[in-house]
Design a protein around this motif. Structure first.
Motif, mmCIF file in Angstrom:
data_model
loop_
_atom_site.group_PDB
_atom_site.id
_atom_site.type_symbol
_atom_site.label_atom_id
_atom_site.label_comp_id
_atom_site.label_asym_id
_atom_site.label_seq_id
_atom_site.Cartn_x
_atom_site.Cartn_y
_atom_site.Cartn_z
ATOM 1 N N TYR A 81 63.402 17.711 18.134
ATOM 2 C CA TYR A 81 63.726 18.911 18.897
ATOM 3 C C TYR A 81 62.735 20.017 18.551
ATOM 4 C CZ TYR A 81 68.511 16.917 19.317
ATOM 5 O OH TYR A 81 69.602 16.120 19.553
ATOM 6 N N VAL A 82 62.535 20.925 19.517
ATOM 7 C CA VAL A 82 61.903 22.207 19.231
ATOM 8 C C VAL A 82 62.986 23.275 19.385
ATOM 9 C CG1 VAL A 82 59.557 21.538 19.838
ATOM 10 C CG2 VAL A 82 61.097 22.326 21.631
ATOM 11 N N TYR A 83 62.651 24.533 19.168
ATOM 12 C CA TYR A 83 63.673 25.580 19.198
ATOM 13 C C TYR A 83 63.225 26.724 20.093
ATOM 14 C CZ TYR A 83 60.485 27.289 15.587
ATOM 15 O OH TYR A 83 59.354 27.662 14.900
ATOM 16 N N GLU A 84 64.197 27.400 20.689
ATOM 17 C CA GLU A 84 63.876 28.441 21.660
ATOM 18 C C GLU A 84 63.347 29.703 20.983
ATOM 19 O OE1 GLU A 84 66.604 30.670 23.770
ATOM 20 O OE2 GLU A 84 68.212 30.635 22.305
ATOM 21 N N SER A 85 62.763 30.589 21.796
ATOM 22 C CA SER A 85 62.061 31.751 21.257
ATOM 23 C C SER A 85 62.986 32.855 20.755
ATOM 24 C CB SER A 85 61.111 32.325 22.318
ATOM 25 O OG SER A 85 61.787 32.562 23.533
ATOM 26 N N HIS A 86 64.300 32.757 21.005
ATOM 27 C CA HIS A 86 65.232 33.729 20.435
ATOM 28 C C HIS A 86 65.577 33.390 18.985
ATOM 29 C CE1 HIS A 86 65.873 34.624 24.729
ATOM 30 N NE2 HIS A 86 66.191 35.825 24.299
ATOM 31 N N LEU A 87 65.032 32.294 18.495
ATOM 32 C CA LEU A 87 65.261 31.865 17.122
ATOM 33 C C LEU A 87 63.949 31.878 16.355
ATOM 34 C CD1 LEU A 87 67.357 28.634 17.903
ATOM 35 C CD2 LEU A 87 68.252 30.939 17.495
ATOM 36 N N PHE A 88 64.038 31.978 15.043
ATOM 37 C CA PHE A 88 62.875 31.647 14.223
ATOM 38 C C PHE A 88 63.308 30.649 13.158
ATOM 39 C CE2 PHE A 88 64.417 35.609 12.162
ATOM 40 C CZ PHE A 88 64.453 35.260 10.822
ATOM 41 N N LYS A 89 62.323 29.996 12.572
ATOM 42 C CA LYS A 89 62.599 28.913 11.629
ATOM 43 C C LYS A 89 62.063 29.275 10.256
ATOM 44 C CE LYS A 89 60.044 25.089 11.769
ATOM 45 N NZ LYS A 89 59.505 23.772 12.219
ATOM 46 N N ILE A 90 62.863 29.009 9.242
ATOM 47 C CA ILE A 90 62.380 29.162 7.873
ATOM 48 C C ILE A 90 62.706 27.896 7.088
ATOM 49 C CG2 ILE A 90 62.674 31.677 7.860
ATOM 50 C CD1 ILE A 90 65.128 31.179 6.020
ATOM 51 N N ARG A 91 61.985 27.721 6.012
ATOM 52 C CA ARG A 91 62.321 26.678 5.036
ATOM 53 C C ARG A 91 62.128 27.302 3.662
ATOM 54 N NH1 ARG A 91 58.463 22.644 5.808
ATOM 55 N NH2 ARG A 91 59.532 22.237 7.770
ATOM 56 N N PRO A 92 63.180 27.336 2.840
ATOM 57 C CA PRO A 92 63.055 27.982 1.533
ATOM 58 C C PRO A 92 62.356 27.094 0.506
ATOM 59 C CG PRO A 92 65.263 27.120 1.792
ATOM 60 C CD PRO A 92 64.551 26.860 3.091
ATOM 61 N N ILE A 93 61.905 27.711 -0.568
ATOM 62 C CA ILE A 93 61.337 26.982 -1.701
ATOM 63 C C ILE A 93 62.501 26.379 -2.475
ATOM 64 C CG2 ILE A 93 59.983 27.186 -3.822
ATOM 65 C CD1 ILE A 93 58.606 29.638 -2.516
ATOM 66 N N ASP A 94 62.593 25.080 -2.449
ATOM 67 C CA ASP A 94 63.794 24.391 -2.921
ATOM 68 C C ASP A 94 64.096 24.651 -4.390
ATOM 69 O OD1 ASP A 94 65.912 22.397 -2.113
ATOM 70 O OD2 ASP A 94 65.040 21.332 -3.821
ATOM 71 N N LYS A 95 63.074 24.837 -5.207
ATOM 72 C CA LYS A 95 63.336 25.038 -6.637
ATOM 73 C C LYS A 95 63.942 26.417 -6.908
ATOM 74 C CE LYS A 95 58.759 26.801 -7.985
ATOM 75 N NZ LYS A 95 57.581 26.579 -8.853
ATOM 76 N N LEU A 96 63.875 27.322 -5.916
ATOM 77 C CA LEU A 96 64.470 28.647 -6.069
ATOM 78 C C LEU A 96 65.859 28.713 -5.442
ATOM 79 C CD1 LEU A 96 61.380 30.935 -5.339
ATOM 80 C CD2 LEU A 96 62.225 30.095 -7.542
ATOM 81 N N ILE A 97 65.971 28.196 -4.224
ATOM 82 C CA ILE A 97 67.270 28.126 -3.550
ATOM 83 C C ILE A 97 67.176 27.023 -2.500
ATOM 84 C CG2 ILE A 97 66.623 29.955 -1.920
ATOM 85 C CD1 ILE A 97 69.614 30.737 -1.830
ATOM 86 N N ASN A 98 68.139 26.130 -2.472
ATOM 87 C CA ASN A 98 68.044 25.051 -1.495
ATOM 88 C C ASN A 98 68.533 25.515 -0.127
ATOM 89 O OD1 ASN A 98 70.936 24.613 -1.331
ATOM 90 N ND2 ASN A 98 70.802 23.444 -3.244
ATOM 91 N N SER A 99 68.192 24.752 0.881
ATOM 92 C CA SER A 99 68.484 25.142 2.265
ATOM 93 C C SER A 99 69.975 25.261 2.528
ATOM 94 C CB SER A 99 67.863 24.120 3.227
ATOM 95 O OG SER A 99 66.465 24.071 3.076
ATOM 96 N N GLU A 100 70.753 24.341 1.956
ATOM 97 C CA GLU A 100 72.193 24.358 2.185
ATOM 98 C C GLU A 100 72.818 25.657 1.674
ATOM 99 O OE1 GLU A 100 70.833 20.087 1.773
ATOM 100 O OE2 GLU A 100 70.475 21.983 0.737
ATOM 101 N N THR A 101 72.431 26.049 0.467
ATOM 102 C CA THR A 101 72.997 27.263 -0.124
ATOM 103 C C THR A 101 72.566 28.501 0.649
ATOM 104 O OG1 THR A 101 72.987 26.218 -2.303
ATOM 105 C CG2 THR A 101 73.192 28.608 -2.248
ATOM 106 N N LEU A 102 71.301 28.557 1.042
ATOM 107 C CA LEU A 102 70.812 29.713 1.785
ATOM 108 C C LEU A 102 71.504 29.827 3.138
ATOM 109 C CD1 LEU A 102 68.941 32.118 2.111
ATOM 110 C CD2 LEU A 102 67.144 30.540 2.879
ATOM 111 N N ALA A 103 71.665 28.708 3.837
ATOM 112 C CA ALA A 103 72.328 28.737 5.148
ATOM 113 C C ALA A 103 73.774 29.207 5.012
ATOM 114 C CB ALA A 103 72.274 27.356 5.800
ATOM 115 N N VAL A 104 74.465 28.726 3.975
ATOM 116 C CA VAL A 104 75.844 29.165 3.750
ATOM 117 C C VAL A 104 75.875 30.663 3.466
ATOM 118 C CG1 VAL A 104 77.807 29.023 2.172
ATOM 119 C CG2 VAL A 104 76.724 26.932 2.999
#
Length: 210
Positions: free
Chosen positions: A138-161
């Motif tokens: 999938y790609v994502y629409e322009s009303h959204l932006f995408k990030i990916r965190p540095i896992d050793k600092l905070i994982n994606s699951e925790t940040l999303a929550v």
């Protein structure tokens, strides 16, 4: 510019009555976040004893532009905020036929990505986030932006929550730009305060390690 005075308060002020207003010293404004609008200084926010600034935890931050949207399954599937399913991205319903293969490879969703709503007419929806649980074509629409965190600092699951909790929403609301369409850009994400979680949350190093 917005003012803390309405007609009644202004009249009370002229007549020597009591007026409730806030004063912010310039020294408090002249910081890493230079914001003059009163809403920024009066909006409720959290006080974390130990935190990251958003820009410290980003491995990847990315906008996207979508053209040629259609319902005929022509091109690549698109995720919109409408398809968010709770904390996760859902199933794409629309397509874009204006993407090259190179564009698709650049903007497609990978496990650990987080999609964030950057603009909406409803301020309550700005900052709404969804976790990408696995690689999707999938790609994502322009009303959204995408990030990916540095896992050793905070994982994606925790940040999303966190972003979807009361406290995460308070931070987003404070940094969002208000107007006809509320806007929360990638640049504003980089100014957020994000608490440092401990290994209890599976978030990399313990707070005491810093």
């Amino acid at each position: 510019m917005n003012t803390p005075f309405d007609d009644a308060r202004y009249k009370a002020f002229l007549e020597g009555g009591k007026v409730n207003c806030s004063v912010v010293n310039y020294s408090e404004i002249e910081t890493r976040v230079f914001r003059l609008e009163p809403e920024f200084h009066t909006t409720a926010s959290c006080s974390f004893s130990d935190y990251f600034i958003g820009e410290q935890i980003i491995e990847l931050g990315q906008y996207n532009s979508i053209y040629g949207i259609n319902e005929n399954k022509e091109g690549y599937p698109i995720i919109r905020m409408n398809e968010f399913n709770g904390l996760f991205t859902g199933k794409a319903k629309l397509y874009s036929n204006k993407f090259s293969l190179d564009d698709f490879n650049l903007y497609s969703l990978k496990k650990g990505d987080i999609l964030i709503c950057r603009t909406n007419g409803n301020p309550a929806l700005v900052g709404k986030s969804a976790l990408v649980a696995k690689d999707y074509p999938y790609v994502y629409e322009s009303h959204l932006f995408k990030i990916r965190p540095i896992d050793k600092l905070i994982n994606s699951e925790t940040l999303a929550v966190f972003l979807n909790t009361k406290y995460g929403k308070m931070e987003v609301r404070k940094f969002a730009m208000q107007g006809n369409q509320a806007n929360f850009s990638l640049a504003k994400f980089k100014e957020l305060k994000i608490p440092r979680f401990t290994e209890l949350f599976g978030c990399g190093p313990k707070v005491s390690d810093f």
